[in-house]
Motif scaffolding. Structure first.
Motif, mmCIF file in Angstrom:
data_model
loop_
_atom_site.group_PDB
_atom_site.id
_atom_site.type_symbol
_atom_site.label_atom_id
_atom_site.label_comp_id
_atom_site.label_asym_id
_atom_site.label_seq_id
_atom_site.Cartn_x
_atom_site.Cartn_y
_atom_site.Cartn_z
ATOM 1 N N ALA A 139 30.342 75.666 73.086
ATOM 2 C CA ALA A 139 31.398 75.736 74.093
ATOM 3 C C ALA A 139 32.766 75.907 73.443
ATOM 4 O O ALA A 139 33.679 76.476 74.050
ATOM 5 C CB ALA A 139 31.385 74.482 74.968
ATOM 6 N N VAL A 140 32.907 75.430 72.231
ATOM 7 C CA VAL A 140 34.162 75.598 71.500
ATOM 8 C C VAL A 140 34.188 76.942 70.763
ATOM 9 O O VAL A 140 35.196 77.662 70.780
ATOM 10 C CB VAL A 140 34.360 74.445 70.496
ATOM 11 N N ALA A 158 25.078 70.590 69.775
ATOM 12 C CA ALA A 158 25.010 72.036 69.571
ATOM 13 C C ALA A 158 25.643 72.787 70.738
ATOM 14 O O ALA A 158 26.390 73.754 70.545
ATOM 15 C CB ALA A 158 23.560 72.466 69.386
ATOM 16 N N LEU A 159 25.351 72.348 71.967
ATOM 17 C CA LEU A 159 25.937 72.997 73.140
ATOM 18 C C LEU A 159 27.447 72.794 73.181
ATOM 19 O O LEU A 159 28.203 73.709 73.539
ATOM 20 C CB LEU A 159 25.287 72.455 74.414
ATOM 21 N N ALA A 160 27.892 71.587 72.828
ATOM 22 C CA ALA A 160 29.331 71.332 72.794
ATOM 23 C C ALA A 160 30.008 72.206 71.739
ATOM 24 O O ALA A 160 31.115 72.726 71.951
ATOM 25 C CB ALA A 160 29.588 69.857 72.513
ATOM 26 N N THR A 161 29.332 72.380 70.606
ATOM 27 C CA THR A 161 29.874 73.235 69.557
ATOM 28 C C THR A 161 29.983 74.672 70.031
ATOM 29 O O THR A 161 30.993 75.351 69.798
ATOM 30 C CB THR A 161 28.983 73.161 68.305
ATOM 31 N N LEU A 208 32.374 70.720 80.932
ATOM 32 C CA LEU A 208 31.657 71.401 79.875
ATOM 33 C C LEU A 208 30.998 70.454 78.889
ATOM 34 O O LEU A 208 30.165 70.875 78.090
ATOM 35 C CB LEU A 208 32.609 72.342 79.116
ATOM 36 N N GLY A 209 31.369 69.195 78.939
ATOM 37 C CA GLY A 209 30.799 68.232 78.011
ATOM 38 C C GLY A 209 31.307 68.391 76.597
ATOM 39 O O GLY A 209 30.656 67.985 75.636
#
Length: 295
Positions: free
Chosen positions: A146-147, A141-144, A57-58
Protein backbone atom coordinates in the motif's frame (compact mmCIF):
# COMPACT_ATOMS: atom_id res chain seq x y z
CA UNK A 1 19.20 1.95 -25.80
CA UNK A 2 16.87 1.79 -28.74
CA UNK A 3 18.71 2.47 -31.94
CA UNK A 4 16.96 5.85 -32.30
CA UNK A 5 18.84 8.77 -33.84
CA UNK A 6 20.58 10.82 -31.20
CA UNK A 7 19.58 14.19 -32.55
CA UNK A 8 16.35 15.76 -33.71
CA UNK A 9 12.91 14.25 -33.50
CA UNK A 10 12.77 10.50 -33.21
CA UNK A 11 10.95 8.01 -35.39
CA UNK A 12 10.73 5.26 -32.75
CA UNK A 13 6.95 5.62 -32.33
CA UNK A 14 5.47 5.79 -35.84
CA UNK A 15 2.02 4.89 -34.53
CA UNK A 16 1.69 8.26 -32.78
CA UNK A 17 0.36 11.23 -34.77
CA UNK A 18 2.42 14.42 -35.00
CA UNK A 19 2.40 16.77 -32.05
CA UNK A 20 0.08 19.72 -32.18
CA UNK A 21 1.61 23.03 -33.20
CA UNK A 22 2.04 24.24 -29.61
CA UNK A 23 5.81 24.34 -28.93
CA UNK A 24 7.17 21.78 -26.51
CA UNK A 25 8.26 24.39 -23.97
CA UNK A 26 4.71 25.69 -23.67
CA UNK A 27 3.28 22.19 -23.36
CA UNK A 28 5.80 21.50 -20.60
CA UNK A 29 4.85 24.74 -18.85
CA UNK A 30 1.18 23.73 -18.97
CA UNK A 31 2.14 20.36 -17.51
CA UNK A 32 4.13 21.95 -14.67
CA UNK A 33 1.35 24.40 -13.79
CA UNK A 34 -1.39 21.74 -13.94
CA UNK A 35 0.72 19.40 -11.79
CA UNK A 36 1.39 22.14 -9.23
CA UNK A 37 -2.32 22.92 -9.05
CA UNK A 38 -3.08 19.24 -8.62
CA UNK A 39 -0.54 18.84 -5.83
CA UNK A 40 -1.93 21.85 -3.95
CA UNK A 41 -5.47 20.56 -4.42
CA UNK A 42 -4.65 17.08 -3.14
CA UNK A 43 -2.71 18.54 -0.24
CA UNK A 44 -5.75 20.54 0.83
CA UNK A 45 -8.16 17.66 0.24
CA UNK A 46 -6.15 14.94 1.97
CA UNK A 47 -5.02 16.79 5.09
CA UNK A 48 -8.30 16.32 7.04
CA UNK A 49 -8.53 12.62 6.12
CA UNK A 50 -5.03 11.29 6.64
CA UNK A 51 -5.93 9.18 9.66
CA UNK A 52 -9.08 7.83 8.01
CA UNK A 53 -7.18 6.76 4.91
CA UNK A 54 -4.55 5.01 7.01
CA UNK A 55 -7.24 3.14 8.93
CA UNK A 56 -9.07 2.06 5.75
CA UNK A 57 -5.91 0.75 4.10
CA UNK A 58 -4.38 -0.69 7.24
CA UNK A 59 -1.13 1.13 6.61
CA UNK A 60 0.32 4.54 7.21
CA UNK A 61 0.93 5.96 3.75
CA UNK A 62 2.98 9.16 3.80
CA UNK A 63 0.75 12.00 2.64
CA UNK A 64 3.60 13.11 0.37
CA UNK A 65 3.21 9.99 -1.81
CA UNK A 66 -0.53 10.47 -2.23
CA UNK A 67 -0.15 14.20 -2.81
CA UNK A 68 2.53 13.76 -5.47
CA UNK A 69 0.75 10.87 -7.17
CA UNK A 70 -2.55 12.72 -7.30
CA UNK A 71 -0.96 15.96 -8.47
CA UNK A 72 1.02 14.28 -11.23
CA UNK A 73 -2.04 12.38 -12.42
CA UNK A 74 -3.95 15.67 -12.62
CA UNK A 75 -1.06 17.31 -14.47
CA UNK A 76 -0.88 14.46 -16.96
CA UNK A 77 -4.64 14.29 -17.41
CA UNK A 78 -5.05 17.99 -18.13
CA UNK A 79 -2.02 18.29 -20.41
CA UNK A 80 -2.78 15.16 -22.40
CA UNK A 81 -6.46 16.12 -22.68
CA UNK A 82 -5.74 19.61 -23.99
CA UNK A 83 -2.43 19.25 -25.81
CA UNK A 84 -2.09 15.71 -27.14
CA UNK A 85 -4.34 14.04 -29.74
CA UNK A 86 -3.49 10.51 -28.55
CA UNK A 87 -3.92 11.25 -24.86
CA UNK A 88 -2.43 8.72 -22.46
CA UNK A 89 -0.82 6.74 -25.27
CA UNK A 90 1.78 9.51 -25.53
CA UNK A 91 3.18 8.52 -22.14
CA UNK A 92 2.64 4.80 -22.75
CA UNK A 93 -0.31 4.61 -20.35
CA UNK A 94 -3.00 4.10 -22.97
CA UNK A 95 -5.14 1.02 -23.29
CA UNK A 96 -2.85 -0.33 -25.97
CA UNK A 97 0.15 -0.12 -23.65
CA UNK A 98 -1.44 -2.24 -20.92
CA UNK A 99 -1.02 -5.96 -21.36
CA UNK A 100 -0.59 -8.70 -18.79
CA UNK A 101 2.50 -10.00 -20.56
CA UNK A 102 4.10 -6.57 -20.32
CA UNK A 103 3.13 -6.18 -16.67
CA UNK A 104 4.34 -9.64 -15.70
CA UNK A 105 7.56 -9.07 -17.63
CA UNK A 106 8.09 -5.88 -15.62
CA UNK A 107 7.36 -7.68 -12.35
CA UNK A 108 9.79 -10.47 -13.19
CA UNK A 109 12.56 -8.12 -14.32
CA UNK A 110 12.24 -5.88 -11.28
CA UNK A 111 12.08 -8.78 -8.84
CA UNK A 112 14.95 -10.81 -10.26
CA UNK A 113 17.28 -7.83 -10.84
CA UNK A 114 17.54 -7.26 -7.09
CA UNK A 115 16.39 -10.67 -5.81
CA UNK A 116 19.03 -12.67 -7.68
CA UNK A 117 22.02 -10.68 -6.40
CA UNK A 118 20.51 -10.64 -2.88
CA UNK A 119 20.23 -14.45 -2.95
CA UNK A 120 23.92 -14.66 -3.90
CA UNK A 121 24.82 -12.34 -1.02
CA UNK A 122 22.77 -14.47 1.38
CA UNK A 123 24.50 -17.66 0.21
CA UNK A 124 27.89 -15.97 0.60
CA UNK A 125 27.01 -14.85 4.13
CA UNK A 126 27.38 -11.16 3.24
CA UNK A 127 23.70 -10.67 3.97
CA UNK A 128 22.30 -12.40 7.04
CA UNK A 129 18.75 -13.09 8.19
CA UNK A 130 18.15 -12.35 11.87
CA UNK A 131 15.01 -12.86 13.99
CA UNK A 132 12.89 -9.84 14.81
CA UNK A 133 9.72 -9.36 16.91
CA UNK A 134 6.90 -11.66 15.74
CA UNK A 135 4.04 -10.33 13.64
CA UNK A 136 1.62 -11.05 10.81
CA UNK A 137 3.72 -11.40 7.65
CA UNK A 138 0.77 -11.11 5.26
CA UNK A 139 -0.63 -8.00 6.91
CA UNK A 140 2.82 -6.40 6.86
CA UNK A 141 3.27 -7.36 3.19
CA UNK A 142 -0.06 -5.78 2.19
CA UNK A 143 0.71 -2.67 4.21
CA UNK A 144 4.10 -2.46 2.51
CA UNK A 145 2.48 -2.74 -0.92
CA UNK A 146 0.00 0.00 0.00
CA UNK A 147 2.98 2.29 0.53
CA UNK A 148 5.15 1.11 -2.36
CA UNK A 149 2.54 1.30 -5.13
CA UNK A 150 1.92 5.09 -4.93
CA UNK A 151 5.58 5.71 -4.07
CA UNK A 152 6.65 4.02 -7.30
CA UNK A 153 3.88 5.60 -9.36
CA UNK A 154 4.73 9.21 -8.55
CA UNK A 155 8.42 8.62 -9.31
CA UNK A 156 7.55 6.95 -12.62
CA UNK A 157 5.16 9.73 -13.63
CA UNK A 158 7.73 12.38 -12.73
CA UNK A 159 10.77 10.85 -14.43
CA UNK A 160 9.35 8.59 -17.13
CA UNK A 161 6.01 10.22 -17.86
CA UNK A 162 5.26 13.35 -19.90
CA UNK A 163 8.67 14.96 -19.35
CA UNK A 164 10.32 11.79 -20.68
CA UNK A 165 8.05 11.91 -23.73
CA UNK A 166 9.04 15.51 -24.54
CA UNK A 167 12.76 14.79 -24.14
CA UNK A 168 12.38 11.66 -26.25
CA UNK A 169 10.79 13.67 -29.04
CA UNK A 170 13.57 16.24 -28.99
CA UNK A 171 16.68 14.15 -28.32
CA UNK A 172 15.82 10.49 -28.83
CA UNK A 173 15.11 7.67 -26.41
CA UNK A 174 18.71 7.09 -25.36
CA UNK A 175 19.22 10.63 -24.16
CA UNK A 176 15.78 10.75 -22.59
CA UNK A 177 16.70 7.69 -20.53
CA UNK A 178 20.03 9.21 -19.46
CA UNK A 179 18.62 12.63 -18.54
CA UNK A 180 15.67 11.28 -16.58
CA UNK A 181 17.85 8.67 -14.84
CA UNK A 182 20.13 11.41 -13.53
CA UNK A 183 17.07 13.21 -12.17
CA UNK A 184 15.82 9.92 -10.71
CA UNK A 185 19.10 9.47 -8.83
CA UNK A 186 19.16 13.04 -7.55
CA UNK A 187 15.64 12.59 -6.13
CA UNK A 188 17.19 10.20 -3.60
CA UNK A 189 20.20 12.28 -2.60
CA UNK A 190 18.63 13.38 0.70
CA UNK A 191 17.76 9.83 1.79
CA UNK A 192 19.46 8.55 4.93
CA UNK A 193 22.85 6.98 4.27
CA UNK A 194 23.15 8.24 0.69
CA UNK A 195 26.63 7.87 -0.84
CA UNK A 196 28.08 8.42 -4.29
CA UNK A 197 27.76 4.67 -4.91
CA UNK A 198 24.11 4.48 -3.83
CA UNK A 199 23.13 7.45 -5.99
CA UNK A 200 25.05 6.03 -8.96
CA UNK A 201 23.22 2.71 -8.53
CA UNK A 202 19.85 4.50 -8.36
CA UNK A 203 20.74 6.27 -11.61
CA UNK A 204 21.57 2.87 -13.10
CA UNK A 205 18.20 1.64 -11.84
CA UNK A 206 16.65 4.59 -13.71
CA UNK A 207 18.33 3.41 -16.92
CA UNK A 208 17.00 -0.08 -16.21
CA UNK A 209 13.43 1.20 -15.75
CA UNK A 210 13.70 3.49 -18.76
CA UNK A 211 14.88 0.55 -20.85
CA UNK A 212 11.80 -1.42 -19.78
CA UNK A 213 9.57 1.51 -20.71
CA UNK A 214 11.10 1.82 -24.19
CA UNK A 215 11.56 -1.88 -24.98
CA UNK A 216 8.10 -2.94 -23.80
CA UNK A 217 6.46 0.35 -24.87
CA UNK A 218 4.61 0.50 -21.57
CA UNK A 219 4.90 2.68 -18.49
CA UNK A 220 2.74 0.09 -16.75
CA UNK A 221 5.61 -2.37 -17.18
CA UNK A 222 8.18 0.06 -15.75
CA UNK A 223 5.87 0.83 -12.83
CA UNK A 224 5.41 -2.90 -12.16
CA UNK A 225 9.19 -3.42 -12.23
CA UNK A 226 9.65 -0.53 -9.80
CA UNK A 227 7.08 -1.94 -7.36
CA UNK A 228 8.51 -5.47 -7.60
CA UNK A 229 12.05 -4.18 -7.05
CA UNK A 230 11.06 -2.36 -3.85
CA UNK A 231 8.77 -5.14 -2.62
CA UNK A 232 11.48 -7.79 -2.88
CA UNK A 233 13.66 -5.65 -0.62
CA UNK A 234 11.00 -4.41 1.82
CA UNK A 235 8.31 -7.10 1.75
CA UNK A 236 10.35 -10.26 1.16
CA UNK A 237 13.84 -9.58 2.51
CA UNK A 238 12.72 -7.07 5.16
CA UNK A 239 15.77 -4.98 4.27
CA UNK A 240 16.06 -1.22 4.00
CA UNK A 241 14.95 0.42 0.75
CA UNK A 242 16.96 3.44 -0.34
CA UNK A 243 17.98 3.93 3.28
CA UNK A 244 14.39 3.68 4.57
CA UNK A 245 13.38 0.84 6.89
CA UNK A 246 9.86 -0.61 6.82
CA UNK A 247 7.98 -3.29 8.74
CA UNK A 248 9.96 -6.48 9.42
CA UNK A 249 7.87 -9.00 11.40
CA UNK A 250 9.54 -12.31 12.35
CA UNK A 251 12.84 -11.66 10.58
CA UNK A 252 14.99 -9.03 8.93
CA UNK A 253 17.94 -9.03 6.54
CA UNK A 254 21.04 -7.25 7.81
CA UNK A 255 24.36 -6.26 6.30
CA UNK A 256 27.16 -8.70 7.16
CA UNK A 257 29.68 -8.00 4.41
CA UNK A 258 31.54 -5.20 2.64
CA UNK A 259 29.38 -2.22 1.84
CA UNK A 260 30.54 -2.12 -1.78
CA UNK A 261 28.80 -5.47 -2.29
CA UNK A 262 25.85 -5.26 0.10
CA UNK A 263 24.93 -1.58 -0.17
CA UNK A 264 25.45 -1.02 3.56
CA UNK A 265 22.79 0.99 5.36
CA UNK A 266 21.15 1.94 2.05
CA UNK A 267 20.12 -1.65 1.35
CA UNK A 268 21.03 -4.29 -1.25
CA UNK A 269 20.05 -2.06 -4.19
CA UNK A 270 23.19 0.01 -3.61
CA UNK A 271 25.57 -2.98 -3.85
CA UNK A 272 27.70 -3.65 -6.90
CA UNK A 273 26.23 -7.14 -7.25
CA UNK A 274 22.82 -5.58 -7.74
CA UNK A 275 24.43 -3.29 -10.29
CA UNK A 276 25.31 -6.46 -12.21
CA UNK A 277 21.66 -7.54 -12.04
CA UNK A 278 20.61 -4.16 -13.44
CA UNK A 279 23.12 -4.37 -16.28
CA UNK A 280 21.84 -7.84 -17.17
CA UNK A 281 18.27 -6.51 -17.26
CA UNK A 282 19.32 -3.56 -19.44
CA UNK A 283 21.09 -5.97 -21.82
CA UNK A 284 17.96 -8.13 -22.09
CA UNK A 285 15.81 -5.09 -22.87
CA UNK A 286 18.36 -3.77 -25.38
CA UNK A 287 18.37 -7.08 -27.26
CA UNK A 288 14.58 -7.16 -27.24
CA UNK A 289 14.39 -3.59 -28.55
CA UNK A 290 16.89 -4.32 -31.31
CA UNK A 291 14.91 -7.38 -32.40
CA UNK A 292 11.79 -5.21 -32.55
CA UNK A 293 13.56 -2.56 -34.66
CA UNK A 294 15.08 -5.16 -36.99
CA UNK A 295 11.72 -6.83 -37.54
Amino acid sequence: MTGDPGEGRTSDAPDLPPRRSVPARYRFLVFVLATAAGILGFRAALSPFGGTIDTMLGARIPAFYLMMTGGLLVGHWWTLRTMEPRGWAVVRLGRGQFGWRQVFAGLALGGFAVGGPSAILLLAGWLRIEPSPPGDWWHAALATLAVLVPAALWEELLTRGYAFSLIRDALGARRAIVVTSVVFGLLHIENAGATWQSIALVMLAGIFLGSILVALDSLYAAWAAHVAWNFVMAGVLHATVSGVGMGSPNYRTVDAGPDWATGGAWGPEAGLLTGGGLLLGIYIMLRRRRRGVDS
